[in-house]
Design an enzyme around this catalytic site. Structure first.
Site, PDB file in Angstrom:
ATOM      1  N   GLY A 177      65.319  16.625  40.616  1.00 24.27           N
ATOM      2  CA  GLY A 177      65.285  15.194  40.921  1.00 24.27           C
ATOM      3  C   GLY A 177      63.910  14.585  40.704  1.00 24.27           C
ATOM      4  N   ASP A 178      63.845  13.250  40.763  1.00 22.51           N
ATOM      5  CA  ASP A 178      62.592  12.502  40.612  1.00 22.51           C
ATOM      6  C   ASP A 178      61.914  12.734  39.262  1.00 22.51           C
ATOM      7  OD1 ASP A 178      62.954  11.573  43.220  1.00 22.51           O
ATOM      8  OD2 ASP A 178      61.960  13.335  44.056  1.00 22.51           O
ATOM      9  N   GLU A 179      62.710  12.932  38.241  1.00 19.44           N
ATOM     10  CA  GLU A 179      62.158  13.189  36.900  1.00 19.44           C
ATOM     11  C   GLU A 179      61.731  11.899  36.207  1.00 19.44           C
ATOM     12  OE1 GLU A 179      65.208  14.101  37.869  1.00 19.44           O
ATOM     13  OE2 GLU A 179      65.413  16.284  37.726  1.00 19.44           O
ATOM     14  N   LYS A 222      64.271   9.237  36.084  1.00 20.80           N
ATOM     15  CA  LYS A 222      65.559   8.764  35.539  1.00 20.80           C
ATOM     16  C   LYS A 222      65.639   7.235  35.561  1.00 20.80           C
ATOM     17  CE  LYS A 222      67.648  11.205  38.687  1.00 20.80           C
ATOM     18  NZ  LYS A 222      66.514  11.964  39.238  1.00 20.80           N
ATOM     19  N   GLY A 223      65.172   6.653  36.697  1.00 20.47           N
ATOM     20  CA  GLY A 223      65.260   5.199  36.843  1.00 20.47           C
ATOM     21  C   GLY A 223      64.533   4.493  35.713  1.00 20.47           C
ATOM     22  N   GLY A 239      66.312   7.840  44.920  1.00 24.24           N
ATOM     23  CA  GLY A 239      65.257   6.826  44.974  1.00 24.24           C
ATOM     24  C   GLY A 239      64.670   6.695  43.588  1.00 24.24           C
ATOM     25  N   HIS A 240      64.929   5.575  42.948  1.00 21.05           N
ATOM     26  CA  HIS A 240      64.483   5.383  41.568  1.00 21.05           C
ATOM     27  C   HIS A 240      63.486   4.230  41.530  1.00 21.05           C
ATOM     28  CE1 HIS A 240      68.689   7.123  40.410  1.00 21.05           C
ATOM     29  NE2 HIS A 240      67.918   8.014  40.987  1.00 21.05           N
ATOM     30  N   GLN A 257      69.681  12.535  41.512  1.00 22.98           N
ATOM     31  CA  GLN A 257      69.231  13.911  41.799  1.00 22.98           C
ATOM     32  C   GLN A 257      68.983  14.668  40.477  1.00 22.98           C
ATOM     33  OE1 GLN A 257      72.272  12.889  43.881  1.00 22.98           O
ATOM     34  NE2 GLN A 257      70.594  11.930  44.979  1.00 22.98           N
ATOM     35  N   THR A 311      72.068  19.242  46.981  1.00 20.16           N
ATOM     36  CA  THR A 311      72.729  18.084  47.560  1.00 20.16           C
ATOM     37  C   THR A 311      74.231  18.363  47.572  1.00 20.16           C
ATOM     38  OG1 THR A 311      72.824  15.676  47.563  1.00 20.16           O
ATOM     39  CG2 THR A 311      72.933  16.743  45.393  1.00 20.16           C
ATOM     40  N   VAL A 323      62.427   7.872  48.903  1.00 18.82           N
ATOM     41  CA  VAL A 323      63.348   7.659  50.023  1.00 18.82           C
ATOM     42  C   VAL A 323      62.697   8.051  51.348  1.00 18.82           C
ATOM     43  CG1 VAL A 323      65.602   8.315  50.980  1.00 18.82           C
ATOM     44  CG2 VAL A 323      65.331   8.027  48.511  1.00 18.82           C
ATOM     45  N   THR A 324      62.112   9.251  51.383  1.00 20.82           N
ATOM     46  CA  THR A 324      61.623   9.763  52.675  1.00 20.82           C
ATOM     47  C   THR A 324      60.095   9.764  52.761  1.00 20.82           C
ATOM     48  OG1 THR A 324      61.705  11.985  51.766  1.00 20.82           O
ATOM     49  CG2 THR A 324      63.636  11.258  53.001  1.00 20.82           C
ATOM     50  N   ARG A 331      58.180  11.806  51.695  1.00 22.48           N
ATOM     51  CA  ARG A 331      57.629  13.160  51.853  1.00 22.48           C
ATOM     52  C   ARG A 331      56.825  13.544  50.613  1.00 22.48           C
ATOM     53  NH1 ARG A 331      62.922  16.573  52.857  1.00 22.48           N
ATOM     54  NH2 ARG A 331      63.722  14.945  51.496  1.00 22.48           N
ATOM     55  N   LYS A 348      56.099  11.701  32.310  1.00 21.63           N
ATOM     56  CA  LYS A 348      54.843  11.976  33.024  1.00 21.63           C
ATOM     57  C   LYS A 348      53.914  12.929  32.276  1.00 21.63           C
ATOM     58  CE  LYS A 348      55.203  10.957  37.560  1.00 21.63           C
ATOM     59  NZ  LYS A 348      55.548  10.949  38.980  1.00 21.63           N
TER      60      LYS A 348
HETATM   61  P1  GDP Z   1      63.935   9.272  39.557  1.00 13.06           P
HETATM   62  O1  GDP Z   1      64.426   9.541  40.934  1.00 13.06           O
HETATM   63  O2  GDP Z   1      64.289  10.350  38.595  1.00 13.06           O
HETATM   64  O3  GDP Z   1      64.294   7.910  39.054  1.00 13.06           O
HETATM   65  O4  GDP Z   1      62.343   9.310  39.653  1.00 13.06           O
HETATM   66  P2  GDP Z   1      61.444   8.587  40.785  1.00 13.06           P
HETATM   67  O5  GDP Z   1      61.457   7.132  40.518  1.00 13.06           O
HETATM   68  O6  GDP Z   1      61.819   9.054  42.132  1.00 13.06           O
HETATM   69  O7  GDP Z   1      60.040   9.238  40.487  1.00 13.06           O
HETATM   70  C1  GDP Z   1      59.377   9.064  39.289  1.00 13.06           C
HETATM   71  C2  GDP Z   1      58.042   8.330  39.554  1.00 13.06           C
HETATM   72  O8  GDP Z   1      57.198   8.494  38.435  1.00 13.06           O
HETATM   73  C3  GDP Z   1      58.216   6.828  39.722  1.00 13.06           C
HETATM   74  O9  GDP Z   1      57.256   6.376  40.642  1.00 13.06           O
HETATM   75  C4  GDP Z   1      57.926   6.252  38.334  1.00 13.06           C
HETATM   76  O10 GDP Z   1      57.381   4.957  38.369  1.00 13.06           O
HETATM   77  C5  GDP Z   1      56.892   7.239  37.839  1.00 13.06           C
HETATM   78  N1  GDP Z   1      56.937   7.494  36.387  1.00 13.06           N
HETATM   79  C6  GDP Z   1      58.012   7.543  35.561  1.00 13.06           C
HETATM   80  N2  GDP Z   1      57.632   7.899  34.317  1.00 13.06           N
HETATM   81  C7  GDP Z   1      56.296   8.091  34.365  1.00 13.06           C
HETATM   82  C8  GDP Z   1      55.314   8.509  33.400  1.00 13.06           C
HETATM   83  O11 GDP Z   1      55.622   8.808  32.247  1.00 13.06           O
HETATM   84  N3  GDP Z   1      54.037   8.615  33.826  1.00 13.06           N
HETATM   85  C9  GDP Z   1      53.659   8.328  35.105  1.00 13.06           C
HETATM   86  N4  GDP Z   1      52.374   8.464  35.433  1.00 13.06           N
HETATM   87  N5  GDP Z   1      54.542   7.928  36.037  1.00 13.06           N
HETATM   88  C10 GDP Z   1      55.843   7.824  35.669  1.00 13.06           C
HETATM   89  P1  IMO Z   2      66.649  11.156  42.855  1.00 10.77           P
HETATM   90  O1  IMO Z   2      67.897  10.470  42.330  1.00 10.77           O
HETATM   91  C1  IMO Z   2      64.806  14.550  44.840  1.00 10.77           C
HETATM   92  C2  IMO Z   2      67.131  16.592  47.910  1.00 10.77           C
HETATM   93  C3  IMO Z   2      66.636  16.492  49.336  1.00 10.77           C
HETATM   94  C4  IMO Z   2      67.085  17.852  49.864  1.00 10.77           C
HETATM   95  C5  IMO Z   2      68.419  18.058  49.167  1.00 10.77           C
HETATM   96  C6  IMO Z   2      69.621  17.695  50.022  1.00 10.77           C
HETATM   97  O2  IMO Z   2      65.626  10.219  43.360  1.00 10.77           O
HETATM   98  O3  IMO Z   2      66.152  12.145  41.870  1.00 10.77           O
HETATM   99  P2  IMO Z   2      70.671  15.346  50.710  1.00 10.77           P
HETATM  100  O4  IMO Z   2      70.100  14.229  51.497  1.00 10.77           O
HETATM  101  O5  IMO Z   2      71.092  14.985  49.331  1.00 10.77           O
HETATM  102  O6  IMO Z   2      71.761  16.087  51.432  1.00 10.77           O
HETATM  103  O7  IMO Z   2      69.451  16.408  50.572  1.00 10.77           O
HETATM  104  O8  IMO Z   2      68.389  17.248  48.008  1.00 10.77           O
HETATM  105  N1  IMO Z   2      67.354  15.294  47.225  1.00 10.77           N
HETATM  106  C7  IMO Z   2      66.545  14.813  46.285  1.00 10.77           C
HETATM  107  N2  IMO Z   2      65.375  15.277  45.810  1.00 10.77           N
HETATM  108  N3  IMO Z   2      65.347  13.432  44.321  1.00 10.77           N
HETATM  109  C8  IMO Z   2      66.532  12.962  44.766  1.00 10.77           C
HETATM  110  O9  IMO Z   2      67.162  11.926  44.190  1.00 10.77           O
HETATM  111  C9  IMO Z   2      67.166  13.638  45.825  1.00 10.77           C
HETATM  112  N4  IMO Z   2      68.306  13.438  46.515  1.00 10.77           N
HETATM  113  C10 IMO Z   2      68.417  14.466  47.362  1.00 10.77           C
HETATM  114  O10 IMO Z   2      65.240  16.338  49.391  1.00 10.77           O
HETATM  115  O11 IMO Z   2      66.212  18.852  49.400  1.00 10.77           O
HETATM  116 MG    MG Z   3      63.704   9.741  42.894  1.00  9.01          MG
END
Ligand code: GDP
Ligand code: IMO
Ligand code: MG
Length: 428
Positions: A11-13, A15-16, A39-40, A221, A236, A297-298, A300, A328
Site C-alpha cells: 500500500g501507499d505506493e 496509486k492516488g 488514504g490517497h 491497499q 486487510t 489515515v492514521t 503512523r 518516488k
Molecule cells: P496511495 O495510498 O498508494 O495513493 O499512496 P499515498 O497517497 O498514501 O502515499 C504516497 C505519498 O507519496 C503521497 O503523499 C504522494 O503525494 C507522494 N508521492 C506520490 N508520488 C511521488 C513521487 O514520485 N515522489 C515523491 N516525493 N512523492 C510522491
Molecule cells: P492505501 O490505499 C497501507 C494496512 C493497515 C494494517 C492492515 C489491516 O492508502 O494504500 P485494516 O484497517 O485494513 O484492517 O488494516 O492493512 N492498510 C494499509 N496500509 N495503505 C493502505 O491503503 C492500507 N489499508 C490498510 O495498516 O496493517
Molecule cells: Mg495510502
C-alpha cells in the site's frame, strides 16, 4: 477498454497520484474493494487533496463509482464529501454513483475492530481501526446492512437489531454500549444525502464497457495486503488484486484490459507483519524522512526498506500486471548505493518467492543485488532522457528481474512530475 491500477507492495505506493494522472482521458473511475482504510494523497498545483473512499477521478470531475466490493462508512463518506466540496470539488449525482448493494460499516464495526486488536495483544495487526475487518465478516456472514436497506425504516430497524444482537455478547463483555436508536436516526438522516448516489452501478459500468469508453479501476491497499495472497494474517480483509474488479463491481467484460502495477522505488509498510527488506537503521530513517512516510489515515510512521523485486514479481503475476509505474524515484537521489532484493534465504534454502508460512516469512533473509546510486536530483523530471544514467540502470535492472516494462516514472508528488516513458497518456 479498461485500465486497472493496483498497488504491488504493502500500500501507499502512490496509486492516488497515478489514478489522477491516468484519469485525464477516463470516462469513469471505479473503486472495487477496501474502504476508508485507504488514504490517497494528490498534489495538484500546490493544492493537497486527501481521499479515502471517493475514487481519485473526483478531482477532475470524472464520473466516479464506488462498487459493491467496497465497504462503506456512511458517516465517513458524508464528511469526505463535505471536506472536498469545501476545497471546491463538485460532487453530485451526475459524477458519483454508489452501488446500492454495498455493505455498510457501522460504529459497532469500529468498536469491534478495536476489541479484536486489543484481544490479540502482542500479535495485534495494526489495523486502521476503521472497522474494515468486522464489516467484511458481517458481509460474508450475511448479516450486513446494505445501502439499499436504508430506504425502508422497518427493514432497516429489523436488520440493525439483528446485527446488534449478534454482536451483543462481545460488546457487553467489553462494556461497550451501542446506541441503536441513534444509529437508526443517523442512518435515516444520512440517507437523505446519500440516496441520490445509490444506484445499481453494474448497469452503468457495463454500458460504458460496451461503448468502449475508458474505465479506470482504482485499487486500494496493495498486493501484499491481499486477504489470500498477502502476508496473512497481517493483511486487510479484501482481495486487493486485479481479479477483484469483476465481483467488486459487476463488470462483466474481460477484453482490452491493461493492469498498471503501482510500485514505490523502495518498500514501505504500515502496521505489523513480516517485512524482509526492512531497514531499522539510518537508511530506513532517511527514506522515511525524505519520502515523508507517514500514513494518510492514521498518521503512523511507515516502516521503510530496500526495493523487494521478489515480492513485486509475485504481485505482477497474480494481478496480470503489464506495466509498472515506478513512484518516488526522487527519494533515492542522495544515496551512495542501493540494494534490490532478488530472493531470500530461509533456513539455508533459497527462495525466489515469499512462501506463505508466517514462521518462514519472518525468517526470510534477503539476497541483495547492489547498485550504484546516482547522487543527482531527479525531482520533477518529466523526460526519460533527462534521468541520470545510474537511475536508468536501476530501472532497467528492476525490469529485468520482474519481467515487465516500467512504463511510467513518478519523480514528485505533483501531477506534472511524471515521465510518460511509453507514451501511455499520449497514445490514449
Ligand atoms: P496511495 O495510498 O498508494 O495513493 O499512496 P499515498 O497517497 O498514501 O502515499 C504516497 C505519498 O507519496 C503521497 O503523499 C504522494 O503525494 C507522494 N508521492 C506520490 N508520488 C511521488 C513521487 O514520485 N515522489 C515523491 N516525493 N512523492 C510522491
Ligand atoms: P492505501 O490505499 C497501507 C494496512 C493497515 C494494517 C492492515 C489491516 O492508502 O494504500 P485494516 O484497517 O485494513 O484492517 O488494516 O492493512 N492498510 C494499509 N496500509 N495503505 C493502505 O491503503 C492500507 N489499508 C490498510 O495498516 O496493517
Ligand atoms: Mg495510502
Amino acid at each position: 477498454m479498461f485500465y486497472t491500477v493496483i498497488g504491488t507492495q504493502w500500500g501507499d505506493e502512490g496509486k492516488g497520484k497515478i489514478v489522477d494522472w491516468l484519469s485525464f482521458k477516463a470516462e469513469a473511475v471505479v473503486r472495487f474493494q477496501g474502504g476508508n482504510n485507504a488514504g490517497h494523497t494528490l498534489k495538484i498545483k500546490n493544492k493537497i487533496f486527501k481521499l479515502n473512499l471517493l475514487p481519485s477521478g473526483i478531482i477532475r470531475g470524472k464520473k466516479c463509482i464506488i462498487g459493491n466490493g467496497v465497504v462503506l462508512d456512511p458517516w465517513a463518506l458524508q464528511e469526505e464529501i463535505l471536506k472536498l466540496k469545501k476545497q471546491g470539488i463538485k460532487i453530485n449525482s451526475k459524477n458519483l454513483q454508489i452501488a446500492e448493494n454495498i455493505c455498510l460499516i457501522l460504529p459497532l464495526h469500529k468498536i469491534l475492530d478495536s476489541i479484536n486488536e486489543s484481544n490479540r495483544g502482542k500479535e495485534s495487526l495494526g489495523t486502521t481501526k476503521k472497522g474494515i475487518g468486522p464489516a467484511y465478516e458481517d458481509k460474508i456472514g450475511r448479516r450486513s446492512i446494505r445501502l439499499c436497506d436504508l430506504s425502508n425504516k422497518k427493514i432497516l430497524k429489523r436488520k440493525l437489531d439483528n446485527l446488534i444482537s449478534f454482536h451483543s455478547l462481545r460488546l457487553k463483555k467489553s462494556k461497550m454500549n451501542i446506541n441503536a436508536k441513534k444509529i437508526l436516526r443517523d442512518l435515516i438522516s444520512i440517507y437523505k444525502t446519500l440516496k441520490k448516489f445509490s444506484y445499481p452501478v453494474w448497469i452503468t459500468i457495463n454500458k460504458l464497457g460496451k461503448k468502449n469508453k475508458l474505465i479506470l479501476f482504482e485499487g486500494a491497499q496493495g498486493s501484499l495486503l491481499d486477504i489470500d495472497f498477502g502476508t496473512y494474517p497481517y493483511v486487510t480483509s479484501s482481495n486487493t488484486s486485479s481479479g477483484q474488479i469483476f465481483s467488486g463491481t459487476g463488470f462483466g467484460l474481460k477484453q482490452n484490459n491493461k493492469v498498471f502495477g503501482i510500485t514505490k522505488a523502495y518498500t514501505t509498510r504500515v502496521g505489523a507483519g513480516p517485512f524482509p527488506t526492512e531497514l531499522n537503521n539510518k537508511i530506513g530513517d532517511y527514506l522515511g524522512k525524505k519520502g515523508k512516510e507517514f500514513g494518510t489515515v492514521t498518521l503512523r510512521k511507515r516502516r521503510c526498506g530496500w526495493f523487494d523485486a521478489n515480492l513485486v514479481k509475485q504481485s505482477v503475476l497474480i494481478s496480470g500486471v503489464e506495466n509498472i509505474v515506478l513512484t518516488k524515484l526522487d527519494v533515492l537521489d542522495e544515496l551512495d548505493e542501493l540494494k534490490i532484493c532478488i530472493g531470500y534465504r530461509i533456513n539455508g534454502k533459497k527462495f525466489d518467492y515469499l512462501p506463505f508460512g508466517e514462521n518462514l516469512q519472518l525468517k526470510a533473509k534477503p539476497i541483495y543485488k547492489k547498485i550504484q546510486g546516482w547522487k543527482k536530483s531527479t525531482y520533477g523530471l518529466t523526460k526519460w532522457s533527462d534521468l541520470p544514467a545510474a537511475a536508468k540502470n536501476y530501472i532497467k535492472i528492476i525490469e529485468e528481474i520482474i519481467g515487465v516494462d516500467i512504463a511510467i516514472i513518478s519523480t514528485g508528488p505533483e501531477r506534472s512530475q511524471t515521465i510518460d516513458r511509453k507514451k501511455i497518456l499520449g497514445n490514449l
